[in-house]
Design a protein around this motif. Structure first.
Motif, short mmCIF file in Angstrom:
data_model
loop_
_atom_site.label_atom_id
_atom_site.label_comp_id
_atom_site.label_asym_id
_atom_site.label_seq_id
_atom_site.Cartn_x
_atom_site.Cartn_y
_atom_site.Cartn_z
N ASP A 1 -5.98 35.09 21.62
CA ASP A 1 -6.64 35.10 20.21
C ASP A 1 -6.10 34.18 19.27
O ASP A 1 -6.91 33.23 18.65
CB ASP A 1 -6.44 36.56 19.48
CG ASP A 1 -7.26 37.64 20.13
OD1 ASP A 1 -8.10 37.45 20.99
OD2 ASP A 1 -6.90 38.94 20.14
N ARG B 1 -7.56 30.82 20.74
CA ARG B 1 -9.22 30.71 20.00
C ARG B 1 -9.07 30.59 18.76
O ARG B 1 -10.07 29.48 18.29
CB ARG B 1 -9.87 32.15 20.57
CG ARG B 1 -10.07 32.28 22.24
CD ARG B 1 -10.97 33.75 22.04
NE ARG B 1 -11.11 34.07 23.41
CZ ARG B 1 -10.29 34.76 24.25
NH1 ARG B 1 -9.21 35.27 23.37
NH2 ARG B 1 -10.18 35.15 25.32
N HIS B 2 -8.36 31.03 18.00
CA HIS B 2 -8.49 30.54 16.41
C HIS B 2 -8.00 29.18 16.40
O HIS B 2 -8.65 28.75 15.35
CB HIS B 2 -7.37 31.70 15.77
CG HIS B 2 -7.28 31.24 14.28
ND1 HIS B 2 -8.37 31.56 13.31
CD2 HIS B 2 -6.34 30.56 13.72
CE1 HIS B 2 -8.02 31.42 11.99
NE2 HIS B 2 -6.89 30.68 12.38
N GLN C 1 -14.60 23.75 21.05
CA GLN C 1 -15.09 25.15 21.86
C GLN C 1 -14.31 25.18 23.24
O GLN C 1 -14.35 24.24 24.10
CB GLN C 1 -16.64 24.82 22.17
CG GLN C 1 -17.38 25.97 22.74
CD GLN C 1 -18.88 26.00 22.96
OE1 GLN C 1 -19.37 24.84 22.98
NE2 GLN C 1 -19.52 27.10 22.89
N GLY D 1 -8.70 26.93 18.24
CA GLY D 1 -9.87 26.19 18.86
C GLY D 1 -10.90 25.93 17.65
O GLY D 1 -11.58 24.85 17.62
N VAL E 1 -8.67 28.79 27.44
CA VAL E 1 -7.95 29.64 26.48
C VAL E 1 -6.60 30.12 27.35
O VAL E 1 -5.68 29.85 26.92
CB VAL E 1 -8.78 30.55 26.03
CG1 VAL E 1 -7.66 31.81 25.35
CG2 VAL E 1 -9.71 30.21 24.94
N ASP F 1 -12.99 30.43 28.69
CA ASP F 1 -11.93 31.48 28.74
C ASP F 1 -10.86 31.01 29.67
O ASP F 1 -9.76 31.15 29.34
CB ASP F 1 -12.58 32.82 29.63
CG ASP F 1 -13.57 33.61 28.60
OD1 ASP F 1 -13.14 33.44 27.17
OD2 ASP F 1 -14.31 34.26 28.92
#
Length: 99
Positions: free
Chosen positions: A7, A10-11, A19, A13, A25, A22
């Motif tokens: 998470d 992703r934040h 972008q 990013g 990440v 998965d």
């Protein structure tokens, strides 16, 4: 416990406007976690009594001293200029033009 979570990656990013898939990440989560762990290890041994170093050996200036030498005259400097005016190079104005 890991400080870097999917998470969080992703934040980051989103903040960086990148972008991430998965798979990216997942890969970055592991890589960033290793980096954070290594920084923590360095922080454990970097105590106030150990001076910080930016380079392993002292650096010296290897340049020669500045000395005034022969210089071009104004006429010599402007001799091959495509355009000159008032002792200066004359160039096309570009400020304010639409690109």
């Amino acid at each position: 416990m890991s400080e870097i979570t999917p998470d969080l990656v992703r934040h980051l990013g989103v903040l960086a406007r990148i972008q991430l898939s998965d798979a990216e990440v997942e890969r970055l989560t592991g890589q960033l976690d290793v980096i954070v762990d290594n920084i923590a290890k360095v922080s454990q041994v970097a105590t106030p009594d150990i001076p910080a170093t930016s380079h392993p050996i002292p650096l010296e200036n290897v340049f020669r001293a500045d000395e005034v030498g022969d210089m071009l005259t104004l006429e010599q400097a402007l001799r091959n200029a495509p355009d000159a005016a008032d002792g200066r190079f004359r160039v096309t104005a570009i400020l304010g033009e639409e690109q």
